[in-house]
Scaffold this active site. Sequence first.
Site, PDB file in Angstrom:
ATOM      1  N   LYS A 103      30.791 -66.390 -96.812  1.00 55.26           N
ATOM      2  CA  LYS A 103      31.938 -66.517 -95.902  1.00 55.26           C
ATOM      3  C   LYS A 103      32.510 -65.139 -95.660  1.00 55.26           C
ATOM      4  O   LYS A 103      32.359 -64.241 -96.495  1.00 55.26           O
ATOM      5  CB  LYS A 103      33.016 -67.413 -96.524  1.00 55.26           C
ATOM      6  CG  LYS A 103      33.967 -68.002 -95.509  1.00 55.26           C
ATOM      7  CD  LYS A 103      33.402 -69.244 -94.829  1.00 55.26           C
ATOM      8  CE  LYS A 103      34.320 -69.778 -93.765  1.00 55.26           C
ATOM      9  NZ  LYS A 103      33.858 -71.070 -93.254  1.00 55.26           N
ATOM     10  N   GLY A 214      45.751 -80.470 -86.821  1.00 52.98           N
ATOM     11  CA  GLY A 214      45.015 -79.313 -86.293  1.00 52.98           C
ATOM     12  C   GLY A 214      44.461 -79.650 -84.927  1.00 52.98           C
ATOM     13  O   GLY A 214      44.018 -80.773 -84.688  1.00 52.98           O
ATOM     14  N   GLY A 216      42.328 -77.384 -83.025  1.00 54.80           N
ATOM     15  CA  GLY A 216      41.387 -76.343 -82.622  1.00 54.80           C
ATOM     16  C   GLY A 216      40.005 -76.932 -82.400  1.00 54.80           C
ATOM     17  O   GLY A 216      39.859 -78.091 -81.988  1.00 54.80           O
ATOM     18  N   ASN A 217      38.993 -76.121 -82.706  1.00 55.48           N
ATOM     19  CA  ASN A 217      37.620 -76.567 -82.467  1.00 55.48           C
ATOM     20  C   ASN A 217      37.345 -77.897 -83.168  1.00 55.48           C
ATOM     21  O   ASN A 217      36.850 -78.849 -82.545  1.00 55.48           O
ATOM     22  CB  ASN A 217      36.648 -75.477 -82.944  1.00 55.48           C
ATOM     23  CG  ASN A 217      35.204 -75.902 -82.822  1.00 55.48           C
ATOM     24  OD1 ASN A 217      34.721 -76.706 -83.622  1.00 55.48           O
ATOM     25  ND2 ASN A 217      34.515 -75.426 -81.812  1.00 55.48           N
ATOM     26  N   ALA A 218      37.675 -77.971 -84.452  1.00 54.63           N
ATOM     27  CA  ALA A 218      37.357 -79.192 -85.200  1.00 54.63           C
ATOM     28  C   ALA A 218      38.271 -80.348 -84.783  1.00 54.63           C
ATOM     29  O   ALA A 218      37.792 -81.432 -84.427  1.00 54.63           O
ATOM     30  CB  ALA A 218      37.476 -78.913 -86.702  1.00 54.63           C
ATOM     31  N   GLY A 219      39.588 -80.133 -84.822  1.00 57.02           N
ATOM     32  CA  GLY A 219      40.534 -81.224 -84.613  1.00 57.02           C
ATOM     33  C   GLY A 219      40.578 -81.749 -83.189  1.00 57.02           C
ATOM     34  O   GLY A 219      40.580 -82.964 -82.971  1.00 57.02           O
TER      35      GLY A 219
END
Length: 407
Positions: A103, A214, A216-219
């Site tokens: 990471k 959230g 963003g991309n995921a949420g």
Amino acid sequence: MSNPFENALSQLRRAKAVQDFPEDFLTRFSTPDREIHISIPVRMDDGSLKIFEGYRVQHNNARGPYKGGIRYHQDTDIAEVKALALWMALKCAVANIPMGGGKGGVTVNPKNLSDRELEALSRGWIQKLVDVIGPKKDVPAPDVNTNPKIMAWMVDEYGKMTGDTSGAVITGKPIDHGGSEGRGTATAQGGFYVFEALQEKLGLPEVCRVSVQGCGNAGQIAARLWEQAGHKIVAISDSRGALANQEGLDREAVIAHKEATGSLSGFAGAKEITNEELLAVPCDVLIPAALENQIRGDNADRVGAKVVFELANGPTTPEADDILFAKGILVVPDILANSGGVTVSTFEWEQNLKNEHWTEEEVFIKLKEIMEREALGIYEKSQALHTDLRRAAFSIAIERIAKAMGM
Ligand code: NAD
């Protein structure tokens, strides 16, 4: 705030309590192979020179090159990056893809940078790490506050410095820079396949009320996929606040409002609540899709969901896990629930190495097969060990990594 790396180590010890594995494995796997701190000088638009602190942690490469995203966040520090790298190694093993765990990050609020400064920072990250990354060594990708545009700068810088223009050093690139079809939605899509595979087994109704933390991309994409499948989005949040409506939010209108105004605040047709209150909204499925340490010992007893589905990495602390377990709230762990992102990243790497381009349909067929198989495998393991899904997922991942390490 609890230290995420300590939480990850605690999760390892808790998994060992339900399925024994060699103490030597625990000792070796508790320390990353390599931890790199860098300083990145950036000439700011006002002419001043600013130094940003950056990191790359290479946790374990027994199963393949280190793999994991790069996070830009003002609170990012080495403890967070170390935890995320450890979880990546487990996640790649859960998905059974030929990758290890790593990471990266930079301590920065990218919203305070101009486009030019952001590009200089991103190219600077590569310049400092060019020797330790590579298609067969370490393959970074996007994470919180990084995106395909940033990956394109990074892969360009790597190509200029090394002459390797295959693109296989970085995933999550724009499609016209060698990115994979489906990568942009893969995390949420993979999560949705896991959810469908387990929905009945977890005792969830056909139509679920879903809260998403959230945006963003995921949420945001998760909210769209769950809604398109007929579920009801009853709450959603971003870093500044949250909205709730038990009748169901008009997701499209919410996102249009956020895009137009920059925030969720002021949206008509929903109650404005805090992020803390979002956790308590009565629902079937709570999807944390923001940052780690959101569900903790001090707030877990207020969680209003039947199932916590972790699209974010590390949203639930070990202390909170115990409280949720005692309340009968099931947790689908991050290393399974969000493993679709790294799985399609690995598809992207494979396409770059073979000079192929797969259709979105091909990508999602392969993704679905993996997510369903691994979700059911983890469920069966949890039944066999009489334990929760997190410990079961850890057990399966550890078995696979320990085997690759010859332990
Ligand atoms: P992102 O930068 O696209 O979005 C993050 C979102 O979280 C933003 O909407 C932000 O406003 C919101 N947020 C930040 N702090 C918050 C808080 N305290 N409460 C509520 N919302 C908050 O990031 P992302 O890529 O969607 O990543 C979200 C999580 O998913 C992270 O834990 C990340 O590691 C994990 N994840 C992402 C991917 C991926 O492919 N993007 C893959 C696996 C895991």
